[in-house]
Every structure is written in structure tokens, then in C-alpha cells.
Design a protein around this motif. Structure first.
Motif, PDB file in Angstrom:
ATOM      1  N   PRO A   9       7.104   8.509  -2.391  1.00 56.63           N
ATOM      2  CA  PRO A   9       6.304   7.311  -2.130  1.00 56.63           C
ATOM      3  C   PRO A   9       7.069   6.306  -1.284  1.00 56.63           C
ATOM      4  N   ALA A  10       6.349   5.662  -0.424  1.00 55.58           N
ATOM      5  CA  ALA A  10       6.898   4.573   0.382  1.00 55.58           C
ATOM      6  C   ALA A  10       5.773   3.571   0.588  1.00 55.58           C
ATOM      7  N   ASN A  11       6.004   2.572   1.408  1.00 60.05           N
ATOM      8  CA  ASN A  11       4.973   1.605   1.745  1.00 60.05           C
ATOM      9  C   ASN A  11       4.569   1.773   3.195  1.00 60.05           C
ATOM     10  N   ARG A  50      -1.049   1.756  13.822  1.00 62.22           N
ATOM     11  CA  ARG A  50      -0.844   2.782  12.796  1.00 62.22           C
ATOM     12  C   ARG A  50      -1.631   2.459  11.527  1.00 62.22           C
ATOM     13  N   ILE A  51      -1.652   1.184  11.141  1.00 62.35           N
ATOM     14  CA  ILE A  51      -2.352   0.805   9.916  1.00 62.35           C
ATOM     15  C   ILE A  51      -3.862   0.813  10.110  1.00 62.35           C
ATOM     16  N   VAL A  52      -4.327   0.247  11.227  1.00 60.25           N
ATOM     17  CA  VAL A  52      -5.768   0.226  11.493  1.00 60.25           C
ATOM     18  C   VAL A  52      -6.307   1.640  11.661  1.00 60.25           C
ATOM     19  N   ILE A  81       4.594  -0.419   5.290  1.00 59.46           N
ATOM     20  CA  ILE A  81       5.687  -1.101   5.992  1.00 59.46           C
ATOM     21  C   ILE A  81       6.951  -0.875   5.161  1.00 59.46           C
ATOM     22  N   SER A  82       7.953  -0.270   5.728  1.00 62.04           N
ATOM     23  CA  SER A  82       9.143   0.130   4.980  1.00 62.04           C
ATOM     24  C   SER A  82       9.957  -1.080   4.546  1.00 62.04           C
ATOM     25  N   ARG A  83      10.825  -0.859   3.556  1.00 61.72           N
ATOM     26  CA  ARG A  83      11.695  -1.894   3.031  1.00 61.72           C
ATOM     27  C   ARG A  83      13.150  -1.425   3.078  1.00 61.72           C
ATOM     28  N   ASN A  84      14.078  -2.359   3.101  1.00 64.14           N
ATOM     29  CA  ASN A  84      15.494  -2.004   3.054  1.00 64.14           C
ATOM     30  C   ASN A  84      15.930  -1.852   1.595  1.00 64.14           C
ATOM     31  N   ASP A  85      17.201  -1.623   1.402  1.00 61.73           N
ATOM     32  CA  ASP A  85      17.709  -1.393   0.056  1.00 61.73           C
ATOM     33  C   ASP A  85      17.566  -2.618  -0.839  1.00 61.73           C
ATOM     34  N   ASP A  86      17.456  -3.785  -0.254  1.00 60.70           N
ATOM     35  CA  ASP A  86      17.275  -5.015  -1.033  1.00 60.70           C
ATOM     36  C   ASP A  86      15.810  -5.313  -1.326  1.00 60.70           C
ATOM     37  N   GLY A  87      14.918  -4.416  -0.887  1.00 59.68           N
ATOM     38  CA  GLY A  87      13.493  -4.604  -1.124  1.00 59.68           C
ATOM     39  C   GLY A  87      12.807  -5.505  -0.131  1.00 59.68           C
ATOM     40  N   GLU A  88      13.506  -5.896   0.926  1.00 62.98           N
ATOM     41  CA  GLU A  88      12.914  -6.776   1.933  1.00 62.98           C
ATOM     42  C   GLU A  88      12.226  -5.947   3.011  1.00 62.98           C
ATOM     43  N   LEU A  89      11.178  -6.527   3.597  1.00 66.16           N
ATOM     44  CA  LEU A  89      10.427  -5.817   4.636  1.00 66.16           C
ATOM     45  C   LEU A  89      11.292  -5.576   5.866  1.00 66.16           C
ATOM     46  N   GLU A  90      11.126  -4.384   6.430  1.00 68.54           N
ATOM     47  CA  GLU A  90      11.787  -4.069   7.700  1.00 68.54           C
ATOM     48  C   GLU A  90      10.736  -4.125   8.798  1.00 68.54           C
ATOM     49  N   LEU A  91      10.612  -5.279   9.407  1.00 69.73           N
ATOM     50  CA  LEU A  91       9.579  -5.496  10.417  1.00 69.73           C
ATOM     51  C   LEU A  91      10.144  -5.277  11.810  1.00 69.73           C
ATOM     52  N   ALA A 123       0.851  -1.197   0.000  1.00 72.18           N
ATOM     53  CA  ALA A 123       0.000   0.000   0.000  1.00 72.18           C
ATOM     54  C   ALA A 123       0.884   1.243   0.000  1.00 72.18           C
ATOM     55  N   PRO A 124       0.605   2.217  -0.866  1.00 71.02           N
ATOM     56  CA  PRO A 124       1.440   3.423  -0.918  1.00 71.02           C
ATOM     57  C   PRO A 124       1.278   4.298   0.322  1.00 71.02           C
ATOM     58  N   TYR A 125       2.366   4.902   0.710  1.00 68.68           N
ATOM     59  CA  TYR A 125       2.396   5.790   1.872  1.00 68.68           C
ATOM     60  C   TYR A 125       3.358   6.915   1.521  1.00 68.68           C
ATOM     61  N   PHE A 126       2.928   8.166   1.655  1.00 70.98           N
ATOM     62  CA  PHE A 126       3.706   9.293   1.151  1.00 70.98           C
ATOM     63  C   PHE A 126       4.340  10.073   2.301  1.00 70.98           C
ATOM     64  N   LYS A 127       5.654  10.170   2.232  1.00 73.22           N
ATOM     65  CA  LYS A 127       6.415  10.840   3.284  1.00 73.22           C
ATOM     66  C   LYS A 127       6.931  12.189   2.789  1.00 73.22           C
ATOM     67  N   PRO A 128       6.860  13.238   3.644  1.00 72.45           N
ATOM     68  CA  PRO A 128       7.412  14.540   3.244  1.00 72.45           C
ATOM     69  C   PRO A 128       8.935  14.488   3.187  1.00 72.45           C
ATOM     70  N   TYR A 129       9.465  15.126   2.145  1.00 69.14           N
ATOM     71  CA  TYR A 129      10.922  15.149   1.995  1.00 69.14           C
ATOM     72  C   TYR A 129      11.290  16.447   1.276  1.00 69.14           C
TER      73      TYR A 129
END
Length: 768
Positions: free
Chosen positions: A118-120, A145-147, A122-132, A106-112
Motif C-alpha cells: 500500500p502507498a498513497n 495521473r490522479i484525474v 501522493i508519496s510520503r517520505n520516512d517522516d510521513g511528509e508529502l513528497e510533492l 487515498a490508497p494506491y497499490f504498488k507491485p513489489y
């Protein structure tokens, strides 16, 4: 007819060879048929709503979802989130998938730096894996946060956080829906290999289409042999000879194969509506052959030689059977009054099948009988109770004509009441039983995740304005609130929601548009950038920012309520979007709702055409206006009874049931024609109405009962189909056969005796 049958009997080997060769040719073509449930098959290309749908799909892409959902208390555990991510990414890689929305996609937009990136969720690392999160507290915060995100509640996560959805937005091609089945199967395979033990629910129009294709294939494979076995058992019970079982069944299978081959040569497809053709052709074909067999055996009792018996039998039944074939074909052909291509095609194919059945019965069947051993049976050793019953019906008709008329009038009155209760239902999901998986999945998604069916509104800016104008976005937000007020709407989304989410990220709260002197230019630049660089919002706003899409996810809702909702929405749009802005409701859902009006209009026009054409044919052939008028009564009344049963039983008008009146009328009129034809022959002997009625009942009454039994048993087998369209068709057509039988044996003789449409030159005397 006598010259015709003499030619056939003279060249039986040639006739049989021609029948076998033609059957082989049609089998070759029939093997190439494919199932087509595309939108195109349900609407003519000139239909205004269909053209609008095509324009919408070309502009914004697909409007359909395949939703993969499940329920668990551990959705926000690492195991489940990793599984959801794996499923989402595999589905996103499939052909015809536009995008996937899930907890991990799901898209999530962060100010920069005053921009949004665009982000998700749930964020991902540089390898595209989830950072849980590593601990339970972190996972709990992630859940909260999601609910708490209004964009995704009732969308990909339920309000209680115990149900989640992976929504695949897919391309839509009105010309061809074949990819939907393949895509659905691929998605199901991906989900089943996820390693999760929870039950997955698959919902959405493509899933419905896939399930319909499965049901169609199942019914064709299963019910065709079941109908054959059922009718074979009835034939053996009636005639007690294997030849009277095997030959009719071979004949009707030839009819089915010829019709299937003709379908391939013309349209090349099987649709939802045309699945009724095999049992329909089998039942009607057997009914024609039964009349030939009955007359043939009657002639054998007089003259044991095969050729004279066949010659007399075909001479006697040839013209009545031709007349019944023509009137039945006219009844089916009247379906062409509909604007729906699948119904038109089914009517034309059924008409072709009936005429083929007649041709085979008058040529191939006599050819085979010429090479079969003759058997003879005493007149009343078989089914003596039937003969007693027909005599009892004759005495009842003679002594209680007023009672028959009163009961008929009462049935008409009650039927009119039932007909007034009829409703239209074109929602695909309602074609399935509540016990089926696809229906249960739809109910689960509707209750927990906002539904899987979409209704779209396209908002357009004119005169140099854009959809980013504050005034327009305010109206869009008001439109969303209007849609959310309907209980069937689960989730509403548009680019306006994205702007509010962006404001929340930049300003700390969802600032409403009236709080800003103008839409923040940076927001507009961000949206344009996200669309151009990352592909976001391509299906929500056009490239020039003159059109935007408001998409509403719908829960389970009937066609009637959905139509009311559409009408209210269209009225709302007329009052709130004018001048520089316009808005229209569009999408596949709107198209199928509009189908209801087309179905009803087509059913009425088709039934009127069938009644008039059949009345004209009967009147001209019998050369008697009053006989033509009387003949319609025992056929129209059963149709009214059937429609009333639909009304009282809450069976809706849909693509299949809309064809029942015309088809049933075409079938029911057959026995009426046979009765009237025989009655005129009997009446010519002594000009006595009552005596002629008794003789007609005892002669033609038997094949009328036999054919009605065959038709009833053929259609009632469809009642156990899990596909409600076919089940309703089987039940309702069976009801029509029973009521039409009573009409031909009771109402028709009584009306003829009362109205006396044929002039009598002798004085009546009591019947023996």
C-alpha cells in the motif's frame, strides 16, 4: 359539572398552589430534554429492515460519509495539497472516524516482488511528509495521473480537476446519533482553520442530522415566543383586556411545560416530529380558555357576581370542552396507528397536552378569575362587524342551501383529484430550503463529486465458495455497471475494482476476469494481507471472504425515483444472484426510502381510526346517529382540502406532514362540537331549526371565530421556518383551520337544516 366547579371555587388557593407546585416539578424535568434524530427514533426495533441494517453495520461498520469539498483552479498547488493533507490527517484522528479518503489519503497499490504494497496517490517520505513535485510540470503530471485514475474520479476529484473532496467514513450507531453533531462541528472547525480562502461545502447524512438539530433548537427558541406574542396580540384585539391576554398565555405555558416534563419522564427526548408540540399546545390551550372567557363574560352581563358567573360559565362550557378535549385527544392518539416511533410519541404527547390544557382551564383559570376584578362590557360594543357577518352567514345558509351543497360536492371532487397527486418524500436533504447552506452543499457535491449518500449491496457466497471466485466477481462487475447506468449514481465501488486496479499495476492493463483462467492467487493473498496487516478493505469484505460490499454514491434524488431504483436493483439481484450466491440491498438509505410506505399506511390507518372514534364519541354523547354523521362532514371536507393543497402544491408526505390529517381533524372537530351542543340547547326552546341556527351563530359563532383566529395565527407563524417540515405544517394546518371554520359556520348549519336530525314538535316559521 356544577358540583365540580363549586368544589374548585371553594378551594381556589389550594388549586392555585397545586398548579404552581406541579408546574415547578415539570419544569425541572423538562430542562433535561435532549434532541434525538437517531435512526432508532424513526423505526421500531421489530422492523425487519432495521434489523437488517443493524446486522450490516455490525459486519461492515458505518455506511455514512461526511464530505468536505471545495472548488479551486489551484487544487494541485503545493499550498492546497498541504492544506488538504493537514485537514485529512486531523479528521482521521477524530473519534468515530473509520477512515479518510482524500487526494493525500487515498490508497494506491504498488507491485513489489510479485506482491502489492500500500502507498498513497501522493508519496510520503520516512517522516510521513508529502513528497510533492518541485516544479509546475511535475504538479501537472500529478494532476493528470490522479484525474486519470478511475477509482477516484467522481469520488475525491471532479472530472475537470477543479473540485476535490475529503470523505470521512464514520461509524454508525443506530441507537445514538448524538456523536454526529459533535463530529460535524469538529470537522467544520478543522476545515475553517486550514488557511484556505475557498468556500467549503459540508455534506452527508451526519451533516443533515446536525443541521436538523440546529433548526429544531432554533425553532423551539424562536417560534415559541413568537407564537405567544402573536396569539397575545390577537387575544388583546378580541377582548381588549390584559387579563384575557395574560391568563390564557400563562395557562398554555403551564400546558407546554407539563407536556415537556412528561416527555422527559417517558422518553427523555425531542424528535423532528415532536418539535410541533409547543405551538400546537399553545394554540389548542388558548382555544379552550377562549371558550371559558367568552362564556364567563356572557354570564357577567347577566349577573355581575364572580362566583355565580364562573359557576354558570363552567357548567355550560365544561361538558362541551371536555368532549372537544376527548375528541381532539382521540385524533392525536390515532397517530399510534403508525409504525414510526416518533409519530406515535408525538400523538401520545399531544393527547396528554390537550387533556392537561382542559384540566388547567377548568381548575386553575377559574381559581385565578375568582381573585381578579370584574369588568363588564355592553353586548355589541365590541366587534359589531362580526355580529353583522354572522347574521349575514345565517341569511345565506337559510336562502342558499342548495348552492352550499353543490359547492361542497365540487370541493370534494376537486380535492379527490388533488389527493391523487400526493407523493412521499423521506430524503432528509429535502427538508431544507434550496437557499440553505446544507442544501447548496449537497447540490455541489452531487454535481461535482458523485454525491454524499450511499446505497449498499451485500453479496454473499455460500456452500464453501468465497467472494474471490471469478464467477462471482464477474457478476459483481456487471452489478456495478447496472448501478452506474442509473443517472443518480455517481460512483460505485467494491473489492472487484481493487482487483482490476491491481491487475493494471501488475499486468499493465485492467484485465477482465474472463481473461484469466482463475483469479490470480497472488491478488487474493495481497488483499488478505492488506486487510490483515494494514486494515485495508475491512469495510468492503468480511474476514472470511464470504461477504463483500458494493457501495454506490448517490447524487440528489427524490424518494420516489430512489424507490424505483431500489426496486429495479432488487429485481436485478433476484435474476443474477442465486444458488451459491445471494445479494441484498441494505443501508440507511434503503431504510429511509422504505419509510415512505410506512408513512402512507400509518396516515391512512390513523385517519380512519380518528374518523371512526370521533364519530362514535359524538354519536354516543349526542345520542343521535344522524347528528354524529352530519358532524363529520364539516371536518372531513377540510382535511380533504388540505391534502389536495399538498397534492397541487407538490408538498410531499414526510414525517411531519403525515401527522397533519389526524391532528387537524382533532382540532377542527372542537368547534363542531361547540356548535352542535349550543344548537341542541337553542332548539329545545322553540323546536325551530332556522331560528335556532341564528341564535347559535350569534352566540357560539363568536368564540368559534375567535378560536379559529387564534389557531390560525398560532400556526401560520411557522410558515417562515427554514425547516420545511415545520413550515409546511404551519401553512397546511392554517389552511385546515380556515376551511374548518367555514365548514362549521356554513356547511354544518345547512346540513342540519336540510336533514333535520332532531325531531321538531312545532311548526316552522320564517326566522326574524
Amino acid at each position: 359539572m356544577r358540583k365540580f366547579i363549586r368544589i374548585i371555587l371553594k378551594h381556589t388557593r389550594l388549586v392555585l398552589a397545586a398548579g404552581i407546585v406541579l408546574t415547578a416539578v415539570f419544569v425541572f424535568y423538562a430542562s433535561k430534554l435532549h434532541i434525538d434524530n437517531s435512526v432508532r427514533s424513526g423505526f421500531p426495533s421489530y422492523n425487519k429492515d432495521f434489523r437488517e441494517l443493524e446486522a450490516f453495520l455490525n459486519e461492515f461498520g458505518g455506511d455514512e460519509l461526511i464530505v468536505v469539498a471545495y472548488q479551486s483552479d489551484e487544487i494541485f498547488s503545493k499550498k492546497h495539497l498541504l492544506a488538504i493533507d493537514r485537514i485529512s490527517r486531523e479528521i482521521a484522528g477524530l473519534d468515530m472516524v473509520l477512515k479518510v479518503t482524500s487526494l493525500t489519503e487515498a490508497p494506491y497499490f504498488k507491485p513489489y516482488h510479485r506482491k502489492l504494497r500500500p502507498a498513497n496517490l501522493i508519496s510520503r517520505n520516512d517522516d510521513g511528509e508529502l513528497e510533492l513535485p518541485e516544479d509546475e510540470e511535475g504538479l501537472k503530471q500529478l494532476r493528470e495521473r490522479i484525474v486519470g485514475n478511475s477509482l477516484y474520479v467522481d469520488n475525491i476529484i471532479s472530472r475537470d480537476g477543479r473540485a476535490t473532496a475529503i470523505a470521512a467514513h464514520i461509524e454508525s450507531d443506530p441507537e445514538d446519533d448524538s456523536y454526529k453533531s459533535r463530529l460535524t462541528r469538529q470537522i467544520k472547525a478543522i476545515a475553517s482553520s486550514s488557511g484556505l480562502k475557498e468556500r467549503f461545502y459540508f455534506a452527508g447524512p451526519p451533516v443533515f442530522v446536525t443541521e436538523m438539530e440546529r433548526c429544531v433548537s432554533h425553532d423551539l427558541r424562536y417560534f415559541t415566543p413568537v407564537v405567544i406574542l402573536m396569539i397575545g396580540a390577537v387575544l388583546f384585539y378580541l377582548f381588549r383586556a390584559w387579563r384575557t391576554v395574560l391568563l390564557p398565555l400563562v395557562t398554555v405555558m403551564m400546558c407546554v411545560l407539563w407536556t415537556a416534563g412528561f416527555m422527559q419522564l417517558t422518553t427523555g427526548r425531542i424528535t423532528i416530529a415532536s418539535t410541533i408540540l409547543p405551538p400546537l399546545m399553545i394554540a389548542i390551550g388558548v382555544a379552550i380558555v377562549v371558550h371559558v372567557f367568552t362564556q364567563y363574560e356572557d354570564e357577567l352581563r347577566i349577573n355581575l357576581a364572580r362566583r355565580p358567573a364562573l359557576e354558570e360559565a363552567i357548567t355550560h362550557v365544561g361538558w362541551p370542552c371536555l368532549l372537544t378535549a376527548v375528541t381532539t385527544a382521540l385524533g392525536f392518539a390515532s397517530l399510534s396507528a403508525s409504525e414510526i416511533p416518533t409519530i406515535i410519541e408525538t400523538g401520545l404527547f399531544a393527547s396528554f397536552g390537550v387533556l392537561v390544557a382542559y384540566l388547567i382551564a377548568m381548575t386553575f383559570v377559574p381559581g385565578v378569575l375568582m381573585h381578579m376584578k370584574v369588568t363588564q362590557r355592553p353586548v355589541e360594543t365590541v366587534h359589531p362587524n362580526l355580529v353583522k357577518g354572522l347574521r349575514a352567514i345565517g341569511r345565506f345558509n337559510e336562502t342558499r342551501p342548495r348552492l352550499v351543497v353543490l359547492i361542497t360536492l365540487a370541493l370534494v371532487a376537486v380535492s379527490a383529484w388533488g389527493i391523487s397527486r400526493l407523493e412521499v418524500e423521506t430524503n432528509l436533504i429535502n427538508y431544507f430550503s434550496p437557499k440553505t447552506e446544507v442544501r447548496q452543499a449537497q447540490d455541489f457535491v452531487s454535481e461535482n463529486l458523485g454525491g454524499s449518500i450511499t446505497m449498499d449491496v451485500v453479496v454473499e457466497a455460500h456452500n464453501g465458495n468465497t467472494v474471490a471466485d471469478i464467477e462471482l466477481l464477474k457478476r459483481v462487475r456487471e452489478l456495478e455497471e447496472h448501478l452506474r447506468s442509473h443517472p443518480a449514481v455517481g460512483k460505485v465501488f467494491s473489492i472487484a475494482d481493487v482487483v482490476l486496479a491491481m491487475n493494471k499495476e501488475r499486468f499493465g492493463k485492467e484485465k477482465f476476469f474472463e481473461e484469466l483462467p482463475f483469479i490470480d492467487e497472488q491478488n487474493l493473498k495481497s488483499i488478505r494481507s492488506l486487510r490483515a496487516e494494514y486494515g485495508y478493505f475491512r469495510h468492503d469484505v468480511d474476514e472470511n471472504f464470504t461477504k463483500l460490499r458494493v457501495s454506490a454514491r448517490l447524487r440528489q434524488i427524490s424518494s420516489k425515483k430512489l424507490l424505483q431504483m431500489l426496486q429495479k436493483t432488487e429485481d436485478y439481484l433476484k435474476g443474477h444472484f442465486s444458488g451459491d450466491y445471494s445479494a441484498t440491498v441494505t443501508g440507511s438509505t434503503r431504510l429511509f426510502v422504505k419509510m415512505g410506505r410506512i408513512l402512507v399506511a400509518g396516515e391512512i390507518k390513523g385517519l380512519i381510526m380518528a374518523v371512526i372514534s370521533i364519530f362514535v364519541v359524538i354519536t354516543l354523547l349526542f345520542r343521535n346517529f344522524w347528528m354524529g354523521l352530519i358532524s363529520m362532514v364539516p371536518n372531513v371536507v377540510p382535511i380533504m382540502i388540505t391534502l389536495a393543497v399538498m397534492g397541487f402544491a407538490n408538498i410531499p408526505i414526510n414525517v411531519t406532514t403525515a401527522m397533519i390529517p389526524c391532528i387537524a381533524l382533532g382540532i377542527a372537530v372542537d368547534d363542531t362540537i361547540h356548535y352542535v351542543s349550543r344548537f341542541k340547547r337553542e332548539f329545545a326552546h322553540d323546536q325551530h331549526y332556522v331560528n335556532s341556527m341564528f341564535r347559535t351563530l350569534l352566540s357560539t359563532g363568536k368564540p368559534i371565530v375567535f378560536t379559529s383566529m387564534v389557531l390560525f395565527c398560532g400556526f401560520i407563524t411557522l410558515a417562515v421556518s427554514s425547516f420545511s417540515c415545520n413550515a409546511y405544517f404551519g401553512i397546511l394546518t392554517s389552511v385546515t383551520m380556515v376551511s374548518a371554520l367555514l365548514g362549521d359556520l356554513i356547511i354544518l348549519p345547512v346540513l342540519i337544516n336540510i336533514l333535520r336530525p332532531i325531531r321538531s314538535r312545532s311548526k316552522e316559521s320564517p326566522a326574524d
